[in-house]
Design an enzyme around this catalytic site. Structure first.
Site, PDB file in Angstrom:
ATOM      1  N   LYS A  14      -1.369  -4.236  83.728  1.00  0.00           N
ATOM      2  CA  LYS A  14      -1.717  -3.172  82.795  1.00  0.00           C
ATOM      3  C   LYS A  14      -2.934  -2.422  83.336  1.00  0.00           C
ATOM      4  O   LYS A  14      -3.771  -3.022  84.033  1.00  0.00           O
ATOM      5  CB  LYS A  14      -2.055  -3.821  81.458  1.00  0.00           C
ATOM      6  CG  LYS A  14      -2.340  -2.867  80.329  1.00  0.00           C
ATOM      7  CD  LYS A  14      -2.698  -3.676  79.116  1.00  0.00           C
ATOM      8  CE  LYS A  14      -3.857  -3.154  78.299  1.00  0.00           C
ATOM      9  NZ  LYS A  14      -4.555  -2.009  78.670  1.00  0.00           N
ATOM     10  N   LYS A  19      -6.153  -4.945  88.391  1.00  0.00           N
ATOM     11  CA  LYS A  19      -5.108  -5.183  89.393  1.00  0.00           C
ATOM     12  C   LYS A  19      -5.447  -4.519  90.720  1.00  0.00           C
ATOM     13  O   LYS A  19      -5.161  -5.067  91.785  1.00  0.00           O
ATOM     14  CB  LYS A  19      -3.746  -4.729  88.874  1.00  0.00           C
ATOM     15  CG  LYS A  19      -3.619  -3.238  88.768  1.00  0.00           C
ATOM     16  CD  LYS A  19      -2.281  -2.804  88.293  1.00  0.00           C
ATOM     17  CE  LYS A  19      -2.339  -1.426  87.689  1.00  0.00           C
ATOM     18  NZ  LYS A  19      -3.105  -0.404  88.405  1.00  0.00           N
ATOM     19  N   LYS A  45      -3.386   7.235  88.414  1.00  0.00           N
ATOM     20  CA  LYS A  45      -4.850   7.342  88.471  1.00  0.00           C
ATOM     21  C   LYS A  45      -5.306   7.431  89.930  1.00  0.00           C
ATOM     22  O   LYS A  45      -6.404   7.889  90.211  1.00  0.00           O
ATOM     23  CB  LYS A  45      -5.458   6.105  87.788  1.00  0.00           C
ATOM     24  CG  LYS A  45      -6.696   6.426  86.994  1.00  0.00           C
ATOM     25  CD  LYS A  45      -6.903   5.481  85.832  1.00  0.00           C
ATOM     26  CE  LYS A  45      -7.144   4.097  86.092  1.00  0.00           C
ATOM     27  NZ  LYS A  45      -7.250   3.088  86.763  1.00  0.00           N
ATOM     28  N   ASP A 132       2.875  -1.433  83.049  1.00  0.00           N
ATOM     29  CA  ASP A 132       3.539  -1.551  81.750  1.00  0.00           C
ATOM     30  C   ASP A 132       5.025  -1.268  81.902  1.00  0.00           C
ATOM     31  O   ASP A 132       5.778  -1.395  80.957  1.00  0.00           O
ATOM     32  CB  ASP A 132       2.914  -0.594  80.737  1.00  0.00           C
ATOM     33  CG  ASP A 132       1.412  -0.801  80.662  1.00  0.00           C
ATOM     34  OD1 ASP A 132       0.759  -0.659  81.716  1.00  0.00           O
ATOM     35  OD2 ASP A 132       0.888  -1.121  79.595  1.00  0.00           O
TER      36      ASP A 132
END
Ligand code: SF4
Lengths: 290, 439
Positions: A14, A19, A45, A132
Site C-alpha cells: 500500500k 515498500k 508517485k 492496492d
C-alpha cells in the site's frame, strides 16, 4: 554471480507503507553483493528509486512517451544509481486524467521493446508496485509471467493488510494462467508489541509466510534524509544487515505458493478480533500504570 | 444475459446515439473514442454479422489511440472540435463519447465549456456503448440534448406535441411513422414537433421545451419526456405503442385532446369518421380472403415501438393467438410489467432464434432481420420493415395505412394470388432500372 535469465521479482505494498524504501534497500544489498540489478518503480508517485540515486531527477517512462513523436531511448528513461543499480520510473498520467494502470502496461511494453533486459543483462529486476491492485494495469508485473515471484510489504496497519489481501486475490486469479506466485510477506515498520503477532496470524490464516521482519529504525529515516539507502548510509548498522538478509531471502530458494485470501466478512471479523485484543491489552497496561 | 451478444440487433448505445444525432438537421457530431467506434457504425453497410447499424453518414472522430488512453484524450478532442467548428456554418456541434473516453474519465464537459464560453454552440452527451443497447443510446442522446439546450419559443399556432420514442435509423420506417403521426395530429388541430427528419431540426429541438405535451410512444421516449417534465413542467402522455389502424389512431387523438383540453371540432370529427369509413371499406373488400385462412400461431418479433401495438392489432382483427418478442432490449424497469402479458425479450439474433423455436409459432411478423431468422427456422415470415440501413425508406405501421399494409403483407404471405407465380415464370422483360437494382 551472473545467472542466465534475469529473475523478476515484484514487490507490492500500500502507498506510504515503506515498500519503496524496502525495495531500494533490497536492490542496494543485491548490487553490493555483486549482482546486476534493475529497479522499476510502478507507482504514479514515481519516487521509488529516489534513494538509490541521491534524490536526483529522473524523467519517467510515461513522461518521455507523452511528448515525443519518436520512441525514447534507454538513456532517456533510466539512471544508474548506487552500485550500478539501473533505475527506471514508469510514472503515471496527471492525476484525474488518463489511465494509470494502462500506463504501467505501456511502460513495461516499452522496456521490452527497448530490449532493456537483454542489453543490460541484469540478474534481478525488481518491480516496486503500488499495491492496492486498483485495476488490471497494476497487476501487469504479476500477470503473464513477467515476474515469477511476488512479495507484499505490509505493516500491522489494517489498511496495509487489506491491500495485502487484495494482492493475494490478484495472485490467485493470475497464477493458474502463468502469473507470479507469492514468495511471502515482508513485515515492515514493526514497532508495537502486537505487530509481529498480528502479521504472523494473518500469514497463518492466508496460508502464507513472513519472509522478513523489518523493525522501525532511525537509521532508515536518517539515510532517507540524505537521499540514500541504509546500505549506503549506514553499511555497518544492524538495519543494513536486516536488509541484506531480506535480500538473500527474497532472491534465494524459497517455496512460492498460492495464498488463500480472506473474503470480505472474514477479513472484517479477523480485524475486529485483533482490534479487541490490542485495545484490551492497552487498557490493561493503562490500568497497571495508573 | 450472462453471455456475449451473438449477432446483436442494433449495435451499441453510441451507434444508436449517432443515428439519432444524424437525423437532426443542424446537429454535427464529433465522436470522442477510438477509431473503430465511429467507423464500425458507418461501415457495416450490409447489417453485417457484427451488428453495428449501417446507413450512417460520415462522422468525425478523435481517433483515440493508446497514448490518449494513458494520458487522457482531451487534447485530441480540443483539436477536433476546433477543426470541426472552423468548417461548420451555423448549427450545433454534439460531442458523443465512446467507452474508452468515459472509462479513463476525460473531462469532456470542461473542453466543451471552453468553447461555449467563446459563444460556440457545443454540447456533450455521454453515450458510451457500455450504457446499453442502441435504443438506449437514442434515449440518452435526446434526453442529454434536451437537458442542455436553452428553450426557444414555438412558432406553432396550435398546441405543440412532442413525439418521443421513435428511434431514427433503428426503428424500421421511423420517418414514415413521424410523418403519419404528424398528419394525424394536424387533422385534429394539433401540431407535431418531429425533431427528426426534414421537418425537424435544431429549431424543433429547442421548441420541444415549449410544447403543450410530450407523447411517449415507446419506453425509449420516457427519458426525454421526463427531462422536459422536470425542466419545464411539460405533461407526459404515454401511448400504447404505435397506433396501428384507424381505431387505434382515433383512440390516441381522443386521449390527446382530452388531456390537452382541446376538444375536437366538427372538422376533426369529420376527418376521423372518414378514416374509419375508408378502412372499413378496404377491410370489407378482403374480409372473405381473411376469413378462409386457418388460424395461425403468430409471433410478432420487433422493437418495443411496434411489437406490442402490432400484436394487439392482429389479435383484435384476426382473433388468432399472438405473442410478442421484443428485439430492442427495453430497460429492465419496463420488462417486469410486460412479462405478465406473455411478452418476452430477445437480447440478440441468437436469442431470437431460440425463442422462435420454443414459441411453437408458425407465422412470424417483424422487421427484415427477424423475418430472415424466422425463414431460416422454417417458419413463415411476414416482412414488415426495411432492410438494415434502409430504415428511413421503410413504410410505417401507424394509422389506417399502416393497418392496410399489415393485412396486405399477411395475405401476400399466406394466400398469394396464383397469377403472381405464373407471371414470374413467363419472364416478362424487366425494366432497366429494376435490372440495375437487382444486380
Ligand atoms: S461498445 Fe464502446 S468501444 Fe464498442 S463500438 Fe460501442 S462505444 Fe465503441
Amino acid at each position: 554471480m551472473s545467472i542466465q535469465t534475469p529473475r523478476h521479482i515484484a514487490i507490492y505494498g500500500k502507498g506510504g507503507i515503506g515498500k519503496s524504501t524496502t525495495t531500494s534497500n533490497i536492490a542496494a544489498a543485491l548490487a553490493e553483493a555483486g549482482h546486476r540489478v534493475i529497479q522499476v518503480g510502478c507507482d504514479p508517485k514515481s519516487d521509488s528509486t529516489t534513494i538509490l540515486r541521491g534524490g536526483a531527477e529522473l524523467p519517467t517512462v510515461l513522461d518521455s512517451l507523452r511528448d515525443r513523436a519518436r520512441k525514447p531511448k534507454l538513456e532517456d528513461i533510466s539512471a544508474v544509481g548506487f552500485w550500478g543499480v539501473l533505475c527506471i520510473e514508469a510514472g503515471g498520467p496527471v492525476p484525474g486524467v488518463g489511465c494509470a494502470g494502462r500506463g504501467i502496461s505501456a511502460a513495461v511494453d516499452l522496456l521490452e521493446e527497448l530490449r532493456v533486459f537483454e542489453t543490460f543483462a541484469p540478474d534481478y529486476v525488481l518491480y516496486d508496485v503500488l499495491g492496492d491492485v486498483v485495476c488490471g494495469g497494476f497487476a501487469v508485473p504479476i500477470r503473464d509471467g513477467i515476474a515469477d515471484r511476488a512479495f507484499v510489504v505490509t505493516s500491522s496497519d489494517f489498511m496495509a493488510i487489506f491491500a495485502a489481501n487484495n494482492l493475494f486475490k490478484a495472485i490467485d486469479k493470475y497464477a493458474p494462467s502463468g502469473g507470479a506466485r507469492l514468495g511471502g510477506i515482508i513485515a515492515n515498520s514493526l514497532q508495537l508489541d502486537h505487530a509481529r503477532g498480528l502479521i504472523d496470524d494473518f500469514a497463518h490464516r492466508t496460508g502464507t509466510e513472513v519472509v522478513g521482519y523489518v523493525p522501525r529504525s532511525v537509521d532508515v529515516a536518517q539515510a532517507e534524509l540524505y537521499g540514500q539507502t541504509v546500505i549506503e548510509a549506514a553499511p555497518y548498522s544492524d538495519q543494513a544487515e536486516i536488509y541484506r538478509k531480506l535480500a538473500r531471502r527474497v532472491t534465494g530458494d524459497l517455496e512460492t505458493r498460492l495464498p488463500k485470501p480472506l473474503n470480505g466478512p472474514d477479513l472484517k471479523d479477523w480485524a475486529r478480533d485483533w482490534g479487541d485484543r490490542i485495545f484490551g491489552a492497552e487498557r490493561a497496561a493503562a490500568a497497571r500504570s495508573a | 444475459m450472462g453471455r456475449p451478444a451473438i449477432f446483436p440487433f442494433g449495435g451499441c448505445a453510441l451507434h444508436g446515439a449517432l443515428h439519432t444525432a444524424a437525423a437532426i438537421p443542424g446537429v454535427t457530431v464529433v465522436v470522442h473514442s477510438t477509431p473503430g467506434c465511429a467507423l464500425r457504425a458507418g461501415l457495416s453497410a450490409g447489417g453485417g454479422r457484427y451488428g453495428a447499424p449501417p446507413g450512417l453518414p460520415r462522422i468525425a472522430a478523435t481517433n483515440m489511440a493508446d497514448k490518449h488512453v494513458v494520458f487522457g484524450g482531451t487534447s485530441r478532442l480540443r483539436e477536433e472540435m476546433k477543426n470541426a467548428l472552423a468548417v461548420l456554418e451555423g448549427g450545433m456541434l454534439a460531442v458523443l463519447t465512446g467507452c474508452p473516453a468515459e472509462m479513463i474519465g476525460d473531462d469532456v464537459g470542461a473542453m466543451v465549456k471552453e468553447l461555449t464560453a467563446q459563444g460556440e454552440r457545443v454540447v456533450a452527451v455521454p453515450t458510451a456503448g457500455f450504457h446499453g443497447p442502441a435504443h438506449e443510446g437514442h434515449a440518452r442522446l435526446l434526453a442529454g440534448l434536451l437537458a442542455q439546450l436553452a428553450p426557444a419559443p414555438t412558432r406553432a399556432d396550435r398546441p405543440l406535441v412532442n413525439l418521443f420514442g421513435i428511434a431514427p435509423g433503428l426503428d424500421p420506417g421511423w420517418l414514415a411513422e413521424i410523418e403519419t403521426l404528424s398528419r394525424l395530429l394536424e387533422g385534429v388541430g394539433l401540431a407535431a414537433n418531429p425533431i427528426f427528419g426534414p421537418e425537424g431540426g435544431l429549431a424543433s429541438l429547442e421548441a420541444a421545451a415549449g410544447a403543450a405535451l410530450s407523447l411517449v410512444l415507446s419506453p425509449w421516449g420516457t427519458a426525454p419526456a421526463e427531462v422536459l417534465a422536470a425542466r419545464h413542467g411539460i405533461p407526459v402522455l404515454v401511448a400504447d405503442g404505435l397506433p396501428v389502424g384507424a381505431e387505434a389512431a382515433e383512440a390516441l387523438v381522443r386521449r390527446l385532446s382530452d388531456r390537452l383540453g382541446h376538444p375536437l371540432d366538427a372538422g376533426a370529427e369529420g376527418s376521423l369518421a372518414r378514416e374509419r369509413a375508408q378502412q372499413g371499406w378496404r377491410f370489407d373488400a378482403v374480409l372473405e380472403r381473411l376469413a378462409v385462412l386457418a388460424p395461425r400461431r403468430v409471433v410478432v418479433a420487433d422493437g418495443s415501438l411496434r411489437a406490442g401495438a402490432l400484436a394487439r392489432f392482429l389479435a383484435g382483427t384476426l382473433g388468432w393467438p399472438v405473442r410478442a418478442i421484443l428485439t430492442d432490449s427495453p430497460p429492465e424497469g419496463v420488462r417486469a410489467p410486460l412479462a405478465d402479458t406473455g411478452l418476452t425479450c430477445a437480447a440478440d439474433r441468437a436469442d431470437l432464434a431460440r425463442l422462435l423455436d420454443e414459441s411453437g409459432a408458425d407465422l412470424v411478423l417483424g422487421g427484415a432481420s427477424a423475418a430472415a431468422i424466422a425463414a431460416a427456422r422454417g417458419l413463415c415470415p411476414v416482412v414488415l420493415g426495411a432492410a438494415p440501413g434502409l430504415e428511413v425508406l421503410g413504410a410505417g405501421l401507424s394509422g389506417r395505412a399502416g393497418a392496410e399494409r399489415v393485412l396486405a403483407a399477411l395475405l401476400l404471405a399466406l394466400a398469394p394470388a396464383p397469377q403472381a407465380a405464373l407471371a414470374l415464370r413467363s419472364r416478362a422483360p424487366v425494366p432497366p432500372v429494376f435490372a440495375r437494382v437487382a444486380e
